[in-house]
Design a protein around this motif. Structure first.
Motif, PDB file in Angstrom:
ATOM      1  N   ALA A  77       0.832  -1.215   0.000  1.00 26.61           N
ATOM      2  CA  ALA A  77       0.000   0.000   0.000  1.00 26.61           C
ATOM      3  C   ALA A  77       0.864   1.261   0.000  1.00 26.61           C
ATOM      4  CB  ALA A  77      -0.951  -0.012   1.192  1.00 26.61           C
ATOM      5  N   THR A  78       1.955   1.244   0.774  1.00 29.62           N
ATOM      6  CA  THR A  78       2.817   2.432   0.852  1.00 29.62           C
ATOM      7  C   THR A  78       3.413   2.745  -0.518  1.00 29.62           C
ATOM      8  OG1 THR A  78       3.461   1.639   3.038  1.00 29.62           O
ATOM      9  CG2 THR A  78       4.716   3.482   2.138  1.00 29.62           C
ATOM     10  N   THR A  79       3.931   1.703  -1.175  1.00 24.59           N
ATOM     11  CA  THR A  79       4.545   1.905  -2.488  1.00 24.59           C
ATOM     12  C   THR A  79       3.499   2.374  -3.494  1.00 24.59           C
ATOM     13  OG1 THR A  79       6.057   0.104  -1.941  1.00 24.59           O
ATOM     14  CG2 THR A  79       6.013   0.834  -4.224  1.00 24.59           C
ATOM     15  N   ARG A  80       2.303   1.782  -3.401  1.00 27.09           N
ATOM     16  CA  ARG A  80       1.249   2.202  -4.328  1.00 27.09           C
ATOM     17  C   ARG A  80       0.923   3.681  -4.137  1.00 27.09           C
ATOM     18  NH1 ARG A  80      -1.568  -2.822  -3.699  1.00 27.09           N
ATOM     19  NH2 ARG A  80      -3.140  -1.879  -2.367  1.00 27.09           N
ATOM     20  N   ALA A  81       0.898   4.112  -2.872  1.00 29.55           N
ATOM     21  CA  ALA A  81       0.628   5.530  -2.583  1.00 29.55           C
ATOM     22  C   ALA A  81       1.735   6.415  -3.151  1.00 29.55           C
ATOM     23  CB  ALA A  81       0.491   5.747  -1.082  1.00 29.55           C
ATOM     24  N   GLU A  82       2.980   5.979  -2.984  1.00 27.52           N
ATOM     25  CA  GLU A  82       4.111   6.742  -3.537  1.00 27.52           C
ATOM     26  C   GLU A  82       4.013   6.840  -5.048  1.00 27.52           C
ATOM     27  OE1 GLU A  82       7.365   5.257  -0.183  1.00 27.52           O
ATOM     28  OE2 GLU A  82       7.772   4.927  -2.315  1.00 27.52           O
ATOM     29  N   LEU A  83       3.705   5.715  -5.677  1.00 32.87           N
ATOM     30  CA  LEU A  83       3.595   5.702  -7.131  1.00 32.87           C
ATOM     31  C   LEU A  83       2.454   6.593  -7.598  1.00 32.87           C
ATOM     32  CD1 LEU A  83       4.268   1.975  -8.071  1.00 32.87           C
ATOM     33  CD2 LEU A  83       5.656   3.957  -8.666  1.00 32.87           C
ATOM     34  N   SER A  84       1.360   6.561  -6.839  1.00 34.55           N
ATOM     35  CA  SER A  84       0.215   7.381  -7.198  1.00 34.55           C
ATOM     36  C   SER A  84       0.573   8.862  -7.160  1.00 34.55           C
ATOM     37  CB  SER A  84      -0.926   7.073  -6.227  1.00 34.55           C
ATOM     38  OG  SER A  84      -2.031   7.870  -6.533  1.00 34.55           O
ATOM     39  N   GLN A  85       1.301   9.257  -6.112  1.00 32.18           N
ATOM     40  CA  GLN A  85       1.703  10.649  -5.999  1.00 32.18           C
ATOM     41  C   GLN A  85       2.687  11.020  -7.112  1.00 32.18           C
ATOM     42  OE1 GLN A  85       4.371  11.999  -2.797  1.00 32.18           O
ATOM     43  NE2 GLN A  85       2.774  13.432  -2.218  1.00 32.18           N
ATOM     44  N   PHE A  86       3.623  10.100  -7.390  1.00 31.28           N
ATOM     45  CA  PHE A  86       4.596  10.346  -8.442  1.00 31.28           C
ATOM     46  C   PHE A  86       3.887  10.515  -9.782  1.00 31.28           C
ATOM     47  CE2 PHE A  86       8.546  10.325 -10.579  1.00 31.28           C
ATOM     48  CZ  PHE A  86       8.394   9.561 -11.724  1.00 31.28           C
ATOM     49  N   LEU A  87       2.905   9.661 -10.035  1.00 28.80           N
ATOM     50  CA  LEU A  87       2.147   9.742 -11.290  1.00 28.80           C
ATOM     51  C   LEU A  87       1.448  11.091 -11.406  1.00 28.80           C
ATOM     52  CD1 LEU A  87       1.245   8.199 -13.823  1.00 28.80           C
ATOM     53  CD2 LEU A  87      -0.714   7.408 -12.543  1.00 28.80           C
ATOM     54  N   GLU A  88       0.871  11.561 -10.302  1.00 31.78           N
ATOM     55  CA  GLU A  88       0.216  12.871 -10.308  1.00 31.78           C
ATOM     56  C   GLU A  88       1.194  13.983 -10.654  1.00 31.78           C
ATOM     57  OE1 GLU A  88      -3.057  12.260  -6.901  1.00 31.78           O
ATOM     58  OE2 GLU A  88      -2.248  14.298  -6.993  1.00 31.78           O
ATOM     59  N   LYS A  98       9.630  -0.622  -8.223  1.00 28.58           N
ATOM     60  CA  LYS A  98       9.074   0.723  -8.113  1.00 28.58           C
ATOM     61  C   LYS A  98       9.880   1.691  -8.962  1.00 28.58           C
ATOM     62  CE  LYS A  98       9.803   3.760  -4.768  1.00 28.58           C
ATOM     63  NZ  LYS A  98       9.788   4.490  -3.481  1.00 28.58           N
ATOM     64  N   GLU A  99      11.195   1.613  -8.852  1.00 30.81           N
ATOM     65  CA  GLU A  99      12.063   2.499  -9.633  1.00 30.81           C
ATOM     66  C   GLU A  99      11.847   2.296 -11.126  1.00 30.81           C
ATOM     67  OE1 GLU A  99      13.254   4.906  -7.001  1.00 30.81           O
ATOM     68  OE2 GLU A  99      14.035   5.091  -9.039  1.00 30.81           O
ATOM     69  N   ALA A 100      11.655   1.030 -11.511  1.00 29.43           N
ATOM     70  CA  ALA A 100      11.439   0.728 -12.924  1.00 29.43           C
ATOM     71  C   ALA A 100      10.154   1.363 -13.429  1.00 29.43           C
ATOM     72  CB  ALA A 100      11.417  -0.783 -13.134  1.00 29.43           C
ATOM     73  N   VAL A 101       9.105   1.261 -12.618  1.00 27.36           N
ATOM     74  CA  VAL A 101       7.818   1.873 -12.998  1.00 27.36           C
ATOM     75  C   VAL A 101       7.972   3.386 -13.113  1.00 27.36           C
ATOM     76  CG1 VAL A 101       5.451   2.339 -12.237  1.00 27.36           C
ATOM     77  CG2 VAL A 101       6.386   0.036 -12.044  1.00 27.36           C
ATOM     78  N   MET A 102       8.654   3.986 -12.130  1.00 34.21           N
ATOM     79  CA  MET A 102       8.838   5.435 -12.149  1.00 34.21           C
ATOM     80  C   MET A 102       9.658   5.869 -13.361  1.00 34.21           C
ATOM     81  SD  MET A 102       9.339   6.105  -8.068  1.00 34.21           S
ATOM     82  CE  MET A 102       9.825   7.814  -8.154  1.00 34.21           C
ATOM     83  N   ALA A 103      10.718   5.116 -13.646  1.00 38.38           N
ATOM     84  CA  ALA A 103      11.557   5.450 -14.795  1.00 38.38           C
ATOM     85  C   ALA A 103      10.754   5.370 -16.081  1.00 38.38           C
ATOM     86  CB  ALA A 103      12.762   4.515 -14.851  1.00 38.38           C
ATOM     87  N   SER A 104       9.914   4.367 -16.164  1.00 39.12           N
ATOM     88  CA  SER A 104       9.118   4.179 -17.370  1.00 39.12           C
ATOM     89  C   SER A 104       8.125   5.328 -17.571  1.00 39.12           C
ATOM     90  CB  SER A 104       8.409   2.825 -17.259  1.00 39.12           C
ATOM     91  OG  SER A 104       7.217   2.841 -17.960  1.00 39.12           O
ATOM     92  N   ILE A 105       7.500   5.787 -16.471  1.00 38.77           N
ATOM     93  CA  ILE A 105       6.572   6.914 -16.561  1.00 38.77           C
ATOM     94  C   ILE A 105       7.308   8.186 -16.960  1.00 38.77           C
ATOM     95  CG2 ILE A 105       5.038   8.423 -15.220  1.00 38.77           C
ATOM     96  CD1 ILE A 105       4.318   5.934 -13.533  1.00 38.77           C
TER      97      ILE A 105
END
Lengths: 86, 106
Positions: free
Chosen positions: A9-20, B22-29
């Motif tokens: 859940a924590t990573t998903r939240a981080e990714l969600s914020q990064f995506l935003e 996670k880093e891979a996903v971020m890099a890809s975005i």
């Protein structure tokens, strides 16, 4: 991104914020492209030299600022009119 | 930084842990956003410089047309940078002004 369920859940939240953040950056980029095209047409009217003529650079700057002024003015005016209408 | 190349990240032989994934996903975005930006810039530049430099398309490109396009490209990149700087500076200014307005209204 069908494998995002693998993340906790924590990573998903981080990714969600990064995506935003990245989406906000993409919107910013799109605006910059829009202004560049608009202001190029307005300001670079003659033939292209090896560098900008004196007025062309300042025209580009003014073009962006005045567009934003125009946009803010319009929003303000719309707000005022909505305040007055029943 | 490569606009057009593929990611050079090597594939590990063992399964990646969460942080790496996670880093891979971020890099890809990140790459997608940068790639889209570069693509848009090229398309717009091509259109503007074609308009400016090839007003009457002939049966081939003349050298003066090519010179024009070459100069136009440089100028368009410069224009893009000037616009980007002006816009982001102004956005920052407006944001600061909004915060100050909020703060002073309490």
């Amino acid at each position: 991104m069908s494998d995002t369920n693998q993340f906790d859940a924590t990573t998903r939240a981080e990714l969600s914020q990064f995506l935003e953040q990245q989406q906000a950056e993409a919107r910013l980029n799109a605006q910059i492209h829009k202004f560049t095209g608009l202001c190029w047409d307005k300001c670079i009217t003659g033939s292209v030299g090896s560098r900008f003529s004196r007025g062309e650079e300042s025209c580009l700057v003014s073009c962006v600022d005045r567009f934003l002024d125009t946009s803010l003015f319009i929003m303000k005016r719309v707000n005022e009119q909505q305040g007055k209408s029943p | 930084m490569s606009f057009f190349g593929r990611s050079a990240a090597p594939q590990p032989s063992q399964p990646q842990n969460d942080a790496q994934r996670k880093e891979a996903v971020m890099a890809s975005i990140r790459q997608e956003v940068q790639g889209a930006n570069a693509k848009e810039l090229m398309e717009n530049l091509t259109e503007k410089c074609y308009s400016k430099c090839v007003p009457k398309p002939g049966t081939s490109m003349s050298s003066s047309e090519e010179t024009c396009v070459s100069r136009c490209m440089d100028l368009y990149f410069q224009a893009f940078n000037i616009v980007a700087k002006t816009y982001t500076t102004r956005l920052h200014k407006e944001r600061v002004a909004m915060k100050e307005a909020e703060a002073s209204s309490f």
